[in-house]
Design an enzyme around this catalytic site. Structure first.
Site, PDB file in Angstrom:
ATOM      1  N   HIS A 131      16.050  41.171  50.531  1.00 57.09           N
ATOM      2  CA  HIS A 131      14.572  40.595  50.711  1.00 57.09           C
ATOM      3  C   HIS A 131      13.744  40.631  49.473  1.00 57.09           C
ATOM      4  O   HIS A 131      13.494  40.762  48.437  1.00 57.09           O
ATOM      5  CB  HIS A 131      14.105  40.259  52.403  1.00 57.09           C
ATOM      6  N   GLU A 132      13.279  42.028  50.213  1.00 57.42           N
ATOM      7  CA  GLU A 132      12.559  42.969  48.513  1.00 57.42           C
ATOM      8  C   GLU A 132      13.167  42.829  47.779  1.00 57.42           C
ATOM      9  O   GLU A 132      13.008  42.949  45.778  1.00 57.42           O
ATOM     10  CB  GLU A 132      12.260  44.234  49.566  1.00 57.42           C
ATOM     11  N   HIS A 186      12.667  40.063  45.727  1.00 53.70           N
ATOM     12  CA  HIS A 186      10.769  40.068  45.173  1.00 53.70           C
ATOM     13  C   HIS A 186      11.326  40.899  43.689  1.00 53.70           C
ATOM     14  O   HIS A 186      10.838  40.913  42.570  1.00 53.70           O
ATOM     15  CB  HIS A 186      10.245  40.784  45.486  1.00 53.70           C
TER      16      HIS A 186
END
Ligand code: ZN
Length: 500
Positions: free
Chosen positions: A264-265, A268
């Site tokens: 997920h990160e 980003h």
């Protein structure tokens, strides 16, 4: 003021803003990673001064003069200079719109409210938090009027987090999700339960760290420009497009916790790393909005990271790092286990399908709090009713109910919907990407650079140069939530062998 001088001043202002942000971020990062326990005091003083300098920089008389000069030269500016001026003007107005005393009072209130919320959550005591919630709602209703008196208050707040999004947009979006996904969830509740015990064996931290490095390598994240650290709550922090940090949290009894945080990160991080060099140190850098940012992280976490192809690709390495833990487990079992649907109380632990229900519930409550049709004291009852209606579960207490998230204590009303929008945006991006190449083929071969190149070309490189709705239009055309619903329907009907 000559044009040349105005442009030099604009450049200097943006660089100073960058420097203040960088100092602020470095102190924050230090605080949540390696700083010793009793060091908050001095850091607090430094952070306060940096925030004050930032405010002065953006709202001073000099800035006002600069904006007037740039406005006079409007026709001589390049498109990028125009956008920089527009974004500076927006910041200037935001700083000016709220009367200074109210702003100070509100800052003190959120500071106290966060501390009280922590305690109230710990002690499962909603009454303790209630007076703060009442004040926070009042303030936000008032601020909404300052932001845009023409709009309904909640619309004005939504616009602060995701420009171009309002209740009409979100009602249509959530109504559609509700209509299609509530019956799907009911069918799944009656289907056979998926076995996922093997994800909860013992996974030593050092081994999980090795696994994190591998996942970042698979995602083709350039480690010379992106490092990983450890914090209680995972996040991504960017200094510029050559220096991005992500964090994760290792749980030795749950291999998926860190695995999906890293993915997920990582999504980003790829966004921030992919922003055009020429926007650096100006208003044009940085991801444009929460919704677009979440579209990138959730795209990687769910559409890529929870796909059969991705899991098949990383499976040999998982078995190499965790030979005993995955002994006798097939790729198919792994795929089903990481996609297990389980209505639950806590948003941040929710699976891909039930996640959007958690957001829908918060949206309905916020909307009514801000329009005044729901009183803060009635939040627990309404919260529990909605969890029963949508997820079919009983909320045993407020700690696991309406006190679970920190957002409201920080004054963030209108922030939650961007999480759900991001997921839906991502699903449509996958549809568009598939028109250009087979994403599953690329993932099967581990060619994630093809995926990254597409995202960079359509989304990442623009930074904040385009508005969120423009980025979206550029990537997918007209936003259509049906793609997200179709994706969920197809995926979960197959996993749970449902006849549609
Ligand atoms: Zn995120």
């Amino acid at each position: 003021m000559k044009l040349e001088k105005a442009l030099t001043k604009l450049k200097e202002l943006q660089e100073k803003r960058y420097a203040l942000n960088a100092a602020y971020s470095a102190l924050y990062l230090d605080a949540v990673t390696v700083a010793p326990e009793d060091t908050a005091e001095g850091r607090g003083i430094a952070l306060g001064i940096l925030a004050g300098e930032q405010q002065k920089l953006l709202s001073s008389k000099k800035t006002k003069k600069l904006l007037e000069a740039l406005e006079d030269y409007r026709n001589d500016l390049t498109l990028e200079q125009k956008k920089q001026t527009e974004l500076l003007s927006r910041e200037y107005k935001r700083m000016k719109v709220i009367p200074a005393e109210e702003y100070m009072e509100y800052a003190a209130l959120t500071n106290d409210a966060e501390a009280v919320w922590h305690k109230a959550k710990e002690e499962d005591n909603f009454e303790m938090f209630l007076p703060y919630l009442e004040k926070l709602v009042d303030f936000n209703r008032r601020f909404a009027g300052y932001y845009d008196p023409q709009k309904a208050p909640y619309d004005a707040l939504l616009n602060e987090y995701e420009r171009g999004v309002d209740m009409q947009y979100l009602d249509a979006f959530f109504d559609k999700l509700k209509e299609k996904l509530v019956p799907l969830l009911q069918q799944i509740a009656n289907a056979e339960v998926i076995e996922n015990d093997f994800l909860h064996g013992y996974f030593p931290k050092e081994k999980q760290m090795e696994f994190s490095d591998y996942l970042m390598e698979v995602m083709k994240i350039d480690r010379k420009h992106c490092q990983i650290g450890e914090t209680e709550h995972p996040f991504t922090l960017e200094f510029n497009n050559k220096d991005v940090r992500i964090t994760t949290n290792y749980q030795e009894r749950d291999v998926c916790a860190s695995m999906y945080s890293v993915i997920h990160e990582g999504g980003h991080a790829l966004y921030e790393l992919g922003i055009d060099d020429r926007y650096q140190y100006t208003f044009l850098t940085g991801g444009v909005s929460m919704g677009i940012h979440e579209s990138q992280s959730r795209f990687y976490e769910n559409l890529i990271g929870r796909s059969r192809e991705f899991l098949a690709f990383i499976y040999p390495k998982m078995c190499e790092i965790f030979p005993e833990q995955f002994d006798g487990v097939t790729v198919e079992q792994l795929y089903r286990a990481v996609n297990k649907v389980m209505p639950s109380l806590i948003r941040i632990d929710a699976d891909e399908l039930t996640y959007c229900f958690h957001i829908m519930i918060r949206y309905e409550i916020e909307k009514r709090l801000i329009d005044g049709s729901l009183q803060p004291r009635d939040v627990p009852e309404e919260w529990n009713r909605l969890y029963r209606d949508y997820l079919g579960i009983e909320v045993p207490n407020d700690q696991k109910g309406c006190l679970q998230d920190s957002h409201w204590s920080g004054g963030l009303f209108g922030y939650f919907p961007s999480y759900a929008l991001g997921s839906a945006y991502g699903a449509q991006m996958l549809v568009e990407m598939n028109k250009e190449f087979s994403v599953s083929d690329a993932v099967t071969k581990g060619e994630l650079d093809r995926v990254n190149d597409w995202l960079k070309e359509k989304i990442h490189r623009y930074g904040s140069y385009l508005e969120p709705q423009e980025v979206l239009a550029n990537a997918v055309g007209v936003f259509e939530p049906d793609h997200y619903i179709d994706y969920l329907y197809k995926k979960y009907s197959e996993i749970y062998s449902l006849n549609r």
